[in-house]
Design an enzyme around this catalytic site. Structure first.
Site, PDB file in Angstrom:
ATOM      1  N   GLY A 233      59.861  33.827  36.523  1.00 39.15           N
ATOM      2  CA  GLY A 233      59.403  34.729  35.483  1.00 39.15           C
ATOM      3  C   GLY A 233      59.779  36.147  35.857  1.00 39.15           C
ATOM      4  O   GLY A 233      60.811  36.379  36.483  1.00 39.15           O
ATOM      5  N   CYS A 234      58.937  37.084  35.520  1.00 40.00           N
ATOM      6  CA  CYS A 234      59.196  38.496  35.796  1.00 40.00           C
ATOM      7  C   CYS A 234      59.463  38.713  37.281  1.00 40.00           C
ATOM      8  O   CYS A 234      58.630  38.390  38.119  1.00 40.00           O
ATOM      9  CB  CYS A 234      57.991  39.320  35.355  1.00 40.00           C
TER      10      CYS A 234
END
Length: 171
Positions: A9-10
């Site tokens: 993800g991020c």
């Protein structure tokens, strides 16, 4: 020294779990897996380039073996979500382990299977295990974001749902 590359993800949230460990010599946020040379964040965030946000870790396997990196990696993610992570949706936020050699591939596959067999999750483990390809470092303002912007980083972790998920499923 070896490299390990993880998508979770991020990428802002994937640096801090690894940075203070012995044998870790560097962590660079960047992009891997897509078709565009030297992509920008603005391009990658559209989900159109095929890249994933990743962290690439330089480590000394004699001090911190790859298995320990995998043990740290899994609890940072929701390995059952193939459409992104937490509030970050889209193919660029999927999870993946990019292996740099056959031993990493084998260890990643074994750890994924162990997690699948553990019964921790009701849904299948969908984290991809793929060969590492060209890595493109993200822009400087993304590097060590959590130390440059601690207030915003903390708010992002809380509002994204990442910390709540980790507390519920991994603690």
């Amino acid at each position: 020294m070896q490299k390990a590359t993880f998508a979770g993800g991020c990428f802002w949230c994937m640096v801090s779990p690894f940075e203070e460990q012995p044998g870790i010599h560097g962590i660079v946020s960047g992009y891997m897996g897509g078709a565009v040379e030297n992509p920008t964040y603005e391009q990658v965030k559209t989900g159109q380039t095929g890249h994933l946000e990743v962290v690439q870790i330089t480590f000394d396997p004699a001090i911190f073996p790859y298995e320990k990196l995998l043990e740290l990696y899994w609890p940072q993610i929701d390995p059952t979500d193939d459409e992104g992570q937490y509030i970050d949706r889209g193919s660029q936020y999927r999870t993946a382990i990019f292996y740099h050699n056959e031993e990493q591939r084998k260890l990643a596959a074994e750890s994924k299977e162990e997690l699948a067999q553990s019964g921790r999750f009701d849904k299948p483990i969908v984290t991809e295990i793929s060969p590492a390809v060209a890595f493109f470092p993200a822009e400087e303002y993304h590097q060590n974001y959590h130390t440059k912007n601690p207030k915003e980083y903390k708010e992002e972790r809380i509002s994204s749902g990442r910390d709540a998920f980790i507390d519920k499923h991994w603690k």
